[in-house]
Every structure is written in structure tokens, then in C-alpha cells.
Design a protein around this motif. Structure first.
Motif, PDB file in Angstrom:
ATOM      1  N   UNK A 211     -12.257 -14.239   3.358  1.00  0.00           N
ATOM      2  CA  UNK A 211     -10.783 -13.931   2.965  1.00  0.00           C
ATOM      3  C   UNK A 211      -9.829 -15.351   3.213  1.00  0.00           C
ATOM      4  N   UNK A 212      -8.956 -15.485   2.330  1.00  0.00           N
ATOM      5  CA  UNK A 212      -8.211 -16.462   2.490  1.00  0.00           C
ATOM      6  C   UNK A 212      -7.060 -15.754   3.143  1.00  0.00           C
ATOM      7  N   UNK A 213      -6.511 -16.390   3.988  1.00  0.00           N
ATOM      8  CA  UNK A 213      -5.035 -15.899   4.897  1.00  0.00           C
ATOM      9  C   UNK A 213      -4.001 -16.912   5.106  1.00  0.00           C
ATOM     10  N   UNK A 214      -2.955 -16.503   5.635  1.00  0.00           N
ATOM     11  CA  UNK A 214      -1.773 -16.998   5.756  1.00  0.00           C
ATOM     12  C   UNK A 214      -2.120 -17.516   7.378  1.00  0.00           C
ATOM     13  N   UNK A 215      -1.367 -18.592   7.823  1.00  0.00           N
ATOM     14  CA  UNK A 215      -1.605 -18.843   8.942  1.00  0.00           C
ATOM     15  C   UNK A 215      -0.542 -18.573  10.066  1.00  0.00           C
ATOM     16  N   UNK A 216      -0.029 -17.389  10.267  1.00  0.00           N
ATOM     17  CA  UNK A 216       0.869 -16.971  11.206  1.00  0.00           C
ATOM     18  C   UNK A 216       0.121 -16.658  12.767  1.00  0.00           C
ATOM     19  N   UNK A 217       0.751 -17.341  13.658  1.00  0.00           N
ATOM     20  CA  UNK A 217       0.228 -16.892  14.773  1.00  0.00           C
ATOM     21  C   UNK A 217       0.860 -15.692  15.466  1.00  0.00           C
ATOM     22  N   UNK A 218       0.070 -14.502  15.682  1.00  0.00           N
ATOM     23  CA  UNK A 218       0.922 -13.293  16.139  1.00  0.00           C
ATOM     24  C   UNK A 218      -0.103 -13.256  17.600  1.00  0.00           C
ATOM     25  N   UNK A 219       0.573 -12.206  18.270  1.00  0.00           N
ATOM     26  CA  UNK A 219      -0.253 -12.140  19.659  1.00  0.00           C
ATOM     27  C   UNK A 219      -0.181 -10.793  19.989  1.00  0.00           C
ATOM     28  N   UNK A 220      -0.972 -10.361  20.972  1.00  0.00           N
ATOM     29  CA  UNK A 220      -1.123  -9.119  21.575  1.00  0.00           C
ATOM     30  C   UNK A 220      -1.622  -8.081  20.540  1.00  0.00           C
ATOM     31  N   UNK A 221      -1.419  -6.816  20.284  1.00  0.00           N
ATOM     32  CA  UNK A 221      -1.968  -5.735  19.446  1.00  0.00           C
ATOM     33  C   UNK A 221      -1.963  -6.150  17.943  1.00  0.00           C
ATOM     34  N   UNK A 222      -1.176  -6.975  17.543  1.00  0.00           N
ATOM     35  CA  UNK A 222      -1.220  -7.257  16.131  1.00  0.00           C
ATOM     36  C   UNK A 222      -2.546  -8.410  15.908  1.00  0.00           C
ATOM     37  N   UNK A 223      -2.600  -9.386  16.890  1.00  0.00           N
ATOM     38  CA  UNK A 223      -3.589 -10.157  16.714  1.00  0.00           C
ATOM     39  C   UNK A 223      -5.117  -9.518  17.051  1.00  0.00           C
ATOM     40  N   UNK A 224      -4.889  -8.618  18.029  1.00  0.00           N
ATOM     41  CA  UNK A 224      -6.328  -7.697  18.045  1.00  0.00           C
ATOM     42  C   UNK A 224      -6.579  -6.900  16.957  1.00  0.00           C
ATOM     43  N   UNK A 225      -5.956  -6.504  16.408  1.00  0.00           N
ATOM     44  CA  UNK A 225      -6.061  -5.531  15.353  1.00  0.00           C
ATOM     45  C   UNK A 225      -6.700  -6.565  13.988  1.00  0.00           C
TER      46      UNK A 225
END
Length: 263
Positions: A211-225
Motif C-alpha cells: 500500500x501507498x499511504x498518507x503519513x499522519x501520525x496517530x496514537x493509541x487504538x487508531x494506530x493499533x488498528x
């Protein structure tokens, strides 16, 4: 909003059924149309001559000959069902007790509860099922057609690990979505970042490219998912569509379930 359950006993003769298996596993038909293992969307309910269109969420299904469940337009219900001749006796039910903000939903819930109770006669016409009570009230239902794999926006509802399905955390619910285009490209959101990848569909399997993805940095459950979903890429996944539900499974038993919105 918290969901609570209440126990209610309902007698519902929903359909005259033919060829009932003792264990409830055999498909049961009316007029040659299977009624078990089918999700029947409620189109309308007519009580005392007044027809009320149903909310999109209203449906009835019999996963087996001894079970009934669905949504009455506002709350969900699940119950044991005993089929005897041309009646179904729905025993003690678990019914959610959510407060629905829209008055139309609350009113329909009451109308639906009245129409589905008692003894009904069933008539099938292709993909349609009509239930008529002794009082002349009717419920009009239509068989829900499976959503197509391509062109549908699928919203991830749970992560799979073998026989265990874990619902997405509240922070991520509704955020992880994907669409498989007819052009062989998958797009969507991983719960944090958006993605784009090649998607090859062949012989009941789906293979997602890198995949080609955007590069937002998320934390917690969003990043785990997101990390869990990224593991599905680069693998040959098996897929199964049942109604408007999709299951993607990797060779190691991990995967996801997803649901299609109504178009």
C-alpha cells in the motif's frame, strides 16, 4: 450511549413453513422460497389500513429454524423460535433498550411490534415475503441481495484472530473503510491513514499489493488498528460475502469482518 437488554416473551406466527428439520439446520421454504438463512429487509408495515414505511435498519431473519432475530427499526431483538406447523413461537427474547431520538423510529417500533405478534400467513413472490395477521395487518419484506465485492464501500467492524472476533475500539469505529475498484485498485482508510494499493481478485481470493499511504501520525487504538490492517497487505486472502457482510481471512487465521452500507 449504553445499551441495555430486557426480556420479553412474544408469540409470533411469522410464516407457514415447509420441511422443518428437527435440528433446525435444514433450510425452510415457503412457496419454494427459502426463508431461513436469509435477511429480510422490512419495507413497510400496514396496521388498521395505514401503511408505514420502515426505517432502513428494520429487518427480520431466521438463522435457523429455531432462532429469530432482527431489528424493529430502533432496537435489536434475538429470541429462540419453535416452529409448529404454520406458526413460529418466539420465546423469551433479548431486546435492546436504546432510546431512539427520531419519533418516526419510535412510532414504527410500536407498529412493528403489533404486526409481528400473533398468527400470520405468509406469501412469497420471488424475492418478496408478505406476512398477514388474522386482523389483516401486514408486513412487507424483501430479500436482501448480497453486496458486490467491487464498488462497495466496506466498513471494518472487527478484527479476527482464529475463532475470536474483537470489535474495533470506539475511537476507530467507522473510520477503517476500503473499496475494491473494478480497475483493480483498492482505496480507503486504515483508521488513521488513507491508502491505495493494487487488488487482484481471482478464484475466491483477494491479494492486496504493497500500500501507498498518507503519513499522519496517530496514537493509541487508531494506530493499533492500522498496524493490524497493514498485515493483510501482501497476502493472498480468502473472502466470503454473506448478505452485506464481508469476511477477509489470511492463511494464519487473522483477518477482518466488514459491513456494507445500504445504497
Amino acid at each position: 450511549m449504553h445499551t441495555r437488554f430486557r426480556h420479553v416473551t412474544v408469540l409470533a406466527a411469522l410464516l407457514p413453513l415447509a420441511a422443518v428439520a428437527a435440528c433446525g439446520a435444514q433450510a425452510v421454504s415457503v412457496g419454494g422460497t427459502p426463508v431461513t438463512g436469509v435477511r429480510w429487509n422490512v419495507e413497510s408495515v400496514t396496521v388498521d389500513g395505514t401503511r408505514t414505511p420502515a426505517p432502513q435498519s428494520a429487518y427480520v431473519e431466521f438463522p435457523s429454524a429455531d432462532r429469530a432475530r432482527g431489528n424493529n427499526g430502533c432496537n435489536r431483538f434475538d429470541a429462540e423460535a419453535e416452529i409448529a406447523g404454520d406458526t413460529i413461537r418466539v420465546g423469551q427474547s433479548n431486546v435492546t433498550m436504546m432510546w431512539c431520538e427520531e419519533k418516526e423510529q419510535r412510532d414504527f417500533e410500536k407498529t412493528f411490534a403489533r404486526a409481528i405478534g400473533g398468527t400470520s400467513k405468509a406469501r412469497t413472490d420471488g424475492d418478496r415475503l408478505t406476512l398477514t395477521t388474522d386482523d389483516g395487518d401486514t408486513i412487507a419484506l424483501v430479500k436482501e441481495r448480497p453486496a458486490p465485492l467491487t464498488g462497495t464501500e466496506w466498513t471494518v467492524t472487527s478484527l479476527l484472530s482464529g475463532d475470536v472476533a474483537a470489535s474495533l475500539p470506539e475511537e476507530v469505529a467507522g473510520r477503517a473503510r476500503f473499496t475494491f475498484g473494478k480497475d483493480g485498485v483498492a482505496t480507503g482508510s486504515l483508521g488513521c491513514n488513507r491508502f491505495r494499493a493494487k487488488a487482484e481478485i481471482r478464484d475466491g481470493h483477494l491479494t492486496l499489493g504493497r500500500p501507498a499511504t498518507t503519513r499522519m501520525l496517530c496514537q493509541g487504538p487508531r494506530m493499533d488498528t492500522e498496524r493490524a490492517l497493514l498485515k493483510l497487505f501482501g497476502q493472498k486472502l480468502s473472502y466470503e460475502i454473506r448478505g452485506r457482510g464481508l469476511t477477509l481471512t489470511a492463511p494464519d487465521g487473522t483477518g477482518v469482518t466488514a459491513g456494507a452500507g445500504r445504497g
